[in-house]
Structure formats: structure tokens, C-alpha cells
Design a protein around this motif. Structure first.
Motif, short mmCIF file in Angstrom:
data_model
loop_
_atom_site.label_atom_id
_atom_site.label_comp_id
_atom_site.label_asym_id
_atom_site.label_seq_id
_atom_site.Cartn_x
_atom_site.Cartn_y
_atom_site.Cartn_z
N PRO A 85 0.95 -20.47 18.13
CA PRO A 85 0.95 -19.08 17.61
C PRO A 85 1.38 -19.00 16.15
CG PRO A 85 1.94 -19.15 19.78
CD PRO A 85 1.74 -20.58 19.36
N LEU A 86 2.37 -19.78 15.74
CA LEU A 86 2.80 -19.78 14.35
C LEU A 86 1.69 -20.34 13.45
CD1 LEU A 86 5.04 -19.37 12.26
CD2 LEU A 86 5.81 -21.69 12.77
N PHE A 87 1.05 -21.42 13.88
CA PHE A 87 -0.06 -22.02 13.15
C PHE A 87 -1.18 -20.99 12.97
CE2 PHE A 87 -4.30 -23.86 13.85
CZ PHE A 87 -4.46 -24.54 12.64
N THR A 88 -1.53 -20.30 14.04
CA THR A 88 -2.61 -19.31 14.01
C THR A 88 -2.28 -18.17 13.05
OG1 THR A 88 -3.25 -19.85 16.26
CG2 THR A 88 -3.98 -17.73 15.42
N GLY A 89 -1.06 -17.64 13.16
CA GLY A 89 -0.67 -16.55 12.27
C GLY A 89 -0.69 -16.98 10.81
#
Length: 191
Positions: free
Chosen positions: A136-140
Motif C-alpha cells: 500500500p505504501l509503494f502504491t500510494g
């Protein structure tokens, strides 16, 4: 044959609603969704790109396999470096021409390579095992950066990405009536 008066009245009311500044943000979101869902005018370009993409991949596989076999034959056995050398030469020969298709393939491959190298680093102990799912952090981060670049440093983005993002995020802000709100993304030049 003229449209019935009720239909003309309805179209005039819808077109008046579409021109109201008050509803612009919500209607812009709706049109952006429509632009993302309806890309029919790009179908022919997609088919041509698919053919070029598959032809390039087939050429690469043929070159790679041939060079691996040649190296194994010349040296009497197979070494790990054979794979790298064959792929390097095949990559230069087949994907070395800087065009839209090869650029897309190479960027896709780069993203997969970075993921694989991170996994290899974790597996070998060079990178600590994450305690939580970093996806999720990578995607954001990915989406935050690409939209920031699009909005403030557009020329740095690859042309086909700029074009797609312009279609989705800029073109969805403009309409004149029901025809270019629902049917066409932009007014036809003859209008």
C-alpha cells in the motif's frame, strides 16, 4: 425529421446543467470515469502495437535461445553468464531501437526487475524482511509521484503516459454539451 419538442427541451435542460459552474467538479469526475472506460478510438493503434510487441518478443526469444545454444555448444557446457550475454545481445538487437513499443516493454521489464531484485535482496539477507506489507505504501508513493509529475513536470513523463493522463485528467474537465460529455471526449474539429 425534427426531434419531438419534449426531447429538444430535455436536451436543452441537460446542456444547460452541463454548463453550470456549480456542478463542474462532480461532472468532471463523471466524464473522467467515462474517458477511462471508453477508449474505442484507440483500438486500431492498440492492435498494431500488440502485433509489434508480439513480433519483438518472438524475435527476442529466437535470438536469446539461439545465442544460449551457441555458447553452450562452443564451451561444451552451460554457465550462468551465458544467459546474461545472450539476453544482453538480444536486448540490444531487438529492443535497442528507441521507439514507443520498445520503451513500454523496457519500462515494464524494469519494474519487474526492481521487484525481483528486492525479493532477491530479502532472500539473501541484504535487505531486512519487512514487518508489514509495504505494497500500500509503494502504491500510494507511485501514484502520488506520477500525478505530481503529470501536474507540475509533465515533459519529464514518457509521451504515451502523458497522452493517456491528459485524456483521463485534463480532457475530463472540458465539455460543451451532452454530445461531448457522454459520446465524444472532445468536440469534432468540424463543429
Amino acid at each position: 425529421m425534427a426531434a419531438p419538442p419534449q426531447l429538444r427541451t430535455l436536451l436543452l435542460a441537460i446542456n444547460a446543467l452541463l454548463r453550470k459552474r456549480r456542478y463542474h467538479a462532480a461532472l468532471s469526475m463523471l466524464k473522467g470515469f467515462r474517458n477511462g472506460a471508453v477508449l474505442r478510438e484507440k483500438l486500431w493503434a492498440i492492435l498494431q502495437a500488440t502485433y509489434t510487441h508480439s513480433r519483438n518478443l518472438a524475435s527476442f526469444v529466437f535470438t536469446y535461445k539461439g545465442l544460449c545454444a551457441l555458447q553452450s555448444h562452443l564451451q561444451g557446457e552451460t554457465y550462468q553468464v551465458h544467459s546474461f550475454v545472450a539476453a544482453f545481445l538480444g536486448g540490444v538487437l531487438v529492443f535497442g531501437n528507441n521507439n514507443n513499443i520498445n520503451s513500454q516493454i523496457n519500462m515494464y521489464l524494469m519494474s519487474r526487475l526492481l521487484f525481483a531484485l528486492c525479493r532477491l535482496g530479502v532472500g539473501k539477507g541484504y535487505i531486512p524482511e519487512p514487518r508489514w506489507d509495504p505494497f500500500p505504501l509503494f502504491t500510494g508513493l507511485l501514484w502520488g509521484l506520477v500525478l505530481w509529475l503529470f501536474e507540475y513536470h509533465r515533459p519529464t513523463l514518457q509521451p504515451s503516459l502523458q497522452s493517456s493522463m491528459t485524456y483521463l485528467y485534463d480532457d475530463s474537465n472540458v465539455w460543451h454539451d451532452l454530445s461531448d460529455f457522454l459520446i465524444y471526449s472532445k468536440r469534432r474539429p468540424s463543429e
